[in-house]
Every structure is written in structure tokens, then in C-alpha cells.
Design a protein around this motif. Structure first.
Motif, PDB file in Angstrom:
ATOM      1  N   MET A   1      17.075  33.225   8.967  1.00 11.56           N
ATOM      2  CA  MET A   1      17.810  32.821   7.788  1.00 11.56           C
ATOM      3  C   MET A   1      16.906  31.933   6.950  1.00 11.56           C
ATOM      4  O   MET A   1      16.204  31.087   7.462  1.00 11.56           O
ATOM      5  N   LEU A   2      16.935  32.125   5.645  1.00 13.64           N
ATOM      6  CA  LEU A   2      16.118  31.360   4.726  1.00 13.64           C
ATOM      7  C   LEU A   2      17.013  30.592   3.777  1.00 13.64           C
ATOM      8  O   LEU A   2      18.067  31.070   3.389  1.00 13.64           O
ATOM      9  N   SER A   3      16.589  29.405   3.386  1.00 20.37           N
ATOM     10  CA  SER A   3      17.281  28.692   2.315  1.00 20.37           C
ATOM     11  C   SER A   3      16.219  28.207   1.344  1.00 20.37           C
ATOM     12  O   SER A   3      15.110  27.860   1.737  1.00 20.37           O
ATOM     13  N   PHE A   4      16.562  28.204   0.076  1.00 21.07           N
ATOM     14  CA  PHE A   4      15.595  27.887  -0.962  1.00 21.07           C
ATOM     15  C   PHE A   4      15.896  26.542  -1.581  1.00 21.07           C
ATOM     16  O   PHE A   4      17.041  26.177  -1.769  1.00 21.07           O
ATOM     17  N   HIS A   5      14.841  25.840  -1.954  1.00 20.12           N
ATOM     18  CA  HIS A   5      14.969  24.568  -2.645  1.00 20.12           C
ATOM     19  C   HIS A   5      13.874  24.511  -3.700  1.00 20.12           C
ATOM     20  O   HIS A   5      12.702  24.624  -3.368  1.00 20.12           O
ATOM     21  N   ALA A   6      14.223  24.357  -4.952  1.00 19.68           N
ATOM     22  CA  ALA A   6      13.217  24.182  -5.999  1.00 19.68           C
ATOM     23  C   ALA A   6      12.658  22.780  -5.846  1.00 19.68           C
ATOM     24  O   ALA A   6      13.363  21.853  -5.462  1.00 19.68           O
TER      25      ALA A   6
ATOM     26  N   PRO B   1      10.892  23.084  16.586  1.00 23.51           N
ATOM     27  CA  PRO B   1      10.126  24.207  17.142  1.00 23.51           C
ATOM     28  C   PRO B   1      10.408  25.557  16.477  1.00 23.51           C
ATOM     29  O   PRO B   1       9.519  26.368  16.337  1.00 23.51           O
ATOM     30  N   GLN B   2      11.634  25.823  16.049  1.00 18.37           N
ATOM     31  CA  GLN B   2      11.974  27.106  15.433  1.00 18.37           C
ATOM     32  C   GLN B   2      12.376  26.978  13.962  1.00 18.37           C
ATOM     33  O   GLN B   2      12.950  27.897  13.391  1.00 18.37           O
ATOM     34  N   VAL B   3      12.070  25.828  13.343  1.00 19.27           N
ATOM     35  CA  VAL B   3      12.406  25.604  11.935  1.00 19.27           C
ATOM     36  C   VAL B   3      11.156  25.119  11.213  1.00 19.27           C
ATOM     37  O   VAL B   3      10.554  24.114  11.587  1.00 19.27           O
ATOM     38  N   LEU B   4      10.769  25.881  10.180  1.00 21.44           N
ATOM     39  CA  LEU B   4       9.578  25.549   9.410  1.00 21.44           C
ATOM     40  C   LEU B   4       9.921  25.475   7.928  1.00 21.44           C
ATOM     41  O   LEU B   4      10.821  26.179   7.460  1.00 21.44           O
ATOM     42  N   ASN B   5       9.196  24.647   7.206  1.00 19.23           N
ATOM     43  CA  ASN B   5       9.342  24.555   5.759  1.00 19.23           C
ATOM     44  C   ASN B   5       8.070  25.106   5.135  1.00 19.23           C
ATOM     45  O   ASN B   5       6.973  24.645   5.452  1.00 19.23           O
ATOM     46  N   LEU B   6       8.206  26.085   4.251  1.00 17.16           N
ATOM     47  CA  LEU B   6       7.078  26.651   3.520  1.00 17.16           C
ATOM     48  C   LEU B   6       7.193  26.211   2.076  1.00 17.16           C
ATOM     49  O   LEU B   6       8.239  26.421   1.445  1.00 17.16           O
ATOM     50  N   THR B   7       6.146  25.597   1.562  1.00 14.69           N
ATOM     51  CA  THR B   7       6.105  25.146   0.175  1.00 14.69           C
ATOM     52  C   THR B   7       4.915  25.795  -0.502  1.00 14.69           C
ATOM     53  O   THR B   7       3.806  25.790   0.050  1.00 14.69           O
ATOM     54  N   ILE B   8       5.130  26.370  -1.693  1.00 20.29           N
ATOM     55  CA  ILE B   8       4.050  26.965  -2.476  1.00 20.29           C
ATOM     56  C   ILE B   8       4.156  26.426  -3.899  1.00 20.29           C
ATOM     57  O   ILE B   8       5.257  26.304  -4.450  1.00 20.29           O
ATOM     58  N   THR B   9       3.001  26.115  -4.489  1.00 22.78           N
ATOM     59  CA  THR B   9       2.930  25.547  -5.829  1.00 22.78           C
ATOM     60  C   THR B   9       1.960  26.361  -6.680  1.00 22.78           C
ATOM     61  O   THR B   9       0.925  26.799  -6.189  1.00 22.78           O
TER      62      THR B   9
ATOM     63  N   LYS C   1      -1.286  20.740 -14.364  1.00 26.39           N
ATOM     64  CA  LYS C   1       0.164  20.762 -14.606  1.00 26.39           C
ATOM     65  C   LYS C   1       0.831  21.768 -13.672  1.00 26.39           C
ATOM     66  O   LYS C   1       0.399  22.906 -13.553  1.00 26.39           O
ATOM     67  N   VAL C   2       1.895  21.315 -13.018  1.00 26.74           N
ATOM     68  CA  VAL C   2       2.660  22.194 -12.139  1.00 26.74           C
ATOM     69  C   VAL C   2       3.503  23.122 -13.006  1.00 26.74           C
ATOM     70  O   VAL C   2       4.292  22.668 -13.839  1.00 26.74           O
ATOM     71  N   LEU C   3       3.306  24.425 -12.827  1.00 31.38           N
ATOM     72  CA  LEU C   3       4.059  25.420 -13.578  1.00 31.38           C
ATOM     73  C   LEU C   3       5.279  25.913 -12.817  1.00 31.38           C
ATOM     74  O   LEU C   3       6.319  26.183 -13.394  1.00 31.38           O
ATOM     75  N   ARG C   4       5.125  26.049 -11.521  1.00 34.30           N
ATOM     76  CA  ARG C   4       6.209  26.581 -10.710  1.00 34.30           C
ATOM     77  C   ARG C   4       5.950  26.198  -9.269  1.00 34.30           C
ATOM     78  O   ARG C   4       4.823  26.052  -8.843  1.00 34.30           O
ATOM     79  N   GLY C   5       6.993  26.086  -8.508  1.00 28.43           N
ATOM     80  CA  GLY C   5       6.858  25.808  -7.086  1.00 28.43           C
ATOM     81  C   GLY C   5       8.204  25.940  -6.417  1.00 28.43           C
ATOM     82  O   GLY C   5       9.234  26.021  -7.084  1.00 28.43           O
ATOM     83  N   GLY C   6       8.180  25.970  -5.139  1.00 30.50           N
ATOM     84  CA  GLY C   6       9.430  26.054  -4.411  1.00 30.50           C
ATOM     85  C   GLY C   6       9.201  25.888  -2.926  1.00 30.50           C
ATOM     86  O   GLY C   6       8.072  25.824  -2.452  1.00 30.50           O
ATOM     87  N   GLN C   7      10.308  25.806  -2.238  1.00 34.34           N
ATOM     88  CA  GLN C   7      10.272  25.623  -0.789  1.00 34.34           C
ATOM     89  C   GLN C   7      11.315  26.531  -0.169  1.00 34.34           C
ATOM     90  O   GLN C   7      12.384  26.746  -0.738  1.00 34.34           O
ATOM     91  N   VAL C   8      10.981  27.054   0.982  1.00 29.56           N
ATOM     92  CA  VAL C   8      11.925  27.875   1.738  1.00 29.56           C
ATOM     93  C   VAL C   8      11.909  27.378   3.177  1.00 29.56           C
ATOM     94  O   VAL C   8      10.866  26.993   3.697  1.00 29.56           O
ATOM     95  N   VAL C   9      13.084  27.347   3.785  1.00 30.67           N
ATOM     96  CA  VAL C   9      13.194  26.979   5.189  1.00 30.67           C
ATOM     97  C   VAL C   9      13.182  28.273   5.994  1.00 30.67           C
ATOM     98  O   VAL C   9      13.977  29.179   5.745  1.00 30.67           O
ATOM     99  N   ILE C  10      12.261  28.349   6.939  1.00 28.56           N
ATOM    100  CA  ILE C  10      12.130  29.523   7.798  1.00 28.56           C
ATOM    101  C   ILE C  10      12.730  29.171   9.150  1.00 28.56           C
ATOM    102  O   ILE C  10      12.302  28.211   9.787  1.00 28.56           O
ATOM    103  N   GLN C  11      13.708  29.947   9.568  1.00 27.45           N
ATOM    104  CA  GLN C  11      14.326  29.715  10.870  1.00 27.45           C
ATOM    105  C   GLN C  11      13.860  30.812  11.809  1.00 27.45           C
ATOM    106  O   GLN C  11      14.237  31.969  11.667  1.00 27.45           O
TER     107      GLN C  11
END
Length: 173
Positions: free
Chosen positions: A1-6, A119-127, A135-145
Motif C-alpha cells: 500500500m502506498l500513500s502520497f504526501h506532497a 523494517p517493512q515501511v519505507l519513505n521514498l522522496t524525490i525532488t 529552485k525546487v520545481l516539484r517533489g513528493g514522498q510516498v510511503v512504501i509498505q
């Protein structure tokens, strides 16, 4: 399951990314750096576990393919390998990625990191930033379960599709 956070700092950015570029337009060059593993509380580099090294490589290659598939032209960073090793991790080094990207001839910079919160929950952030200004144009984070190849790759693809390239990048359409 993934959840997104700007990322909070991105809420005020105008919307706009490479969707709808005219066919005659030249692709925008992008320095796509490898996804890094963030380990809070560690001082200095720590050897990666083999499965983490493999997943970081898979996720980084998927990110490069996804970026190229969205109309950006990834630049070759091979000539800057020593600088990349010296300045990494980029999530801690303000402006280092942009400096290397500019030297490589890139207009945009794409970098990210994975952080384990359990152990089974990771946060992936890309910018995505501008190489010239930082200047930051776009970015986000997703939780990887789930800590598997499939969950990591699904996380990268989902984040690229739903956050980074959901709309044209500001001032790039």
C-alpha cells in the motif's frame, strides 16, 4: 500500500511539467542522480546490505527510465563520478547536485532517497530542481509498505506519475 504526501514547500508552486510539449521542441536535459539510502543518526558512510544496494540500483534505473519516458533527456553523469561520490548524499548537501548538473549541461536535477521508518515501511522522496537556480520545481514522498523489489519499483513509478509529472513543471511547458 502506498500513500502520497506532497512536500510542504511545494504547495505554493504554480502547476505546469512537460506534458503537451510541441513535437518540434527539444527535450529538456536532466541530471538524474541515483536514489540514496538515508540512515538518520549515522555518521559517515555505512556499507549497504546487498539487497539494499540492489534495490537502490533498480529504483535508480527505473527513475531514469520514467524521467526519459516523460520527455526529459537524461545527461551522462559518468565524467562526474568522483564529484558525485565526494558530495553524496545529495539530500544533505545543499546545492551540490545542482552544481554537478550544471557542469554536465543539465537544465533540471532529479534526486531522491529512501528512508526506513520500520523494517517493512519505507519513505521514498524525490525532488526536481532547476540546475541554474536550485529552485525546487516539484517533489513528493510516498510511503512504501513492504521491503521487496516490487514495492520499491511500484513506489518510484507511482511517485513519478502521481506527483512529479502529474502536471507540467512550472515554466517548462
Amino acid at each position: 500500500m502506498l500513500s502520497f504526501h506532497a512536500l510542504p514547500a511545494l504547495a505554493a508552486l504554480p502547476v505546469g511539467l512537460l506534458v503537451g510539449l510541441p513535437a518540434a521542441a527539444a527535450p529538456t536535459s536532466a541530471a538524474v542522480f541515483g536514489i540514496e539510502l538515508a540512515e538518520p543518526g549515522t555518521v559517515g558512510p555505512r556499507p549497504l546490505k546487498p539487497q539494499d544496494a540492489r534495490r537502490l540500483a533498480l529504483a535508480s534505473e527505473t527513475l531514469r527510465r520514467e524521467v526519459a519516458g516523460r520527455g526529459l533527456e537524461p545527461v551522462d553523469l559518468g565524467a562526474h563520478a568522483a564529484e558525485i561520490r565526494r558530495d553524496a548524499p545529495f539530500y544533505k548537501c545543499e546545492g551540490c547536485a545542482e552544481k554537478i548538473a550544471k557542469a554536465a549541461g543539465a537544465v533540471l536535477v532529479v534526486y531522491g532517497y529512501v528512508q526506513r521508518s520500520a523494517p517493512q515501511v519505507l519513505n521514498l522522496t524525490i525532488t526536481v530542481t532547476e540546475a541554474e537556480s536550485g529552485k525546487v520545481l516539484r517533489g513528493g514522498q510516498v510511503v512504501i509498505q513492504g521491503d521487496t523489489d516490487d514495492t520499491w519499483l511500484h513506489g518510484v513509478r507511482s511517485l513519478v506519475k502521481n506527483r512529479l509529472f502529474a502536471e507540467p513543471l512550472p515554466n517548462r511547458s
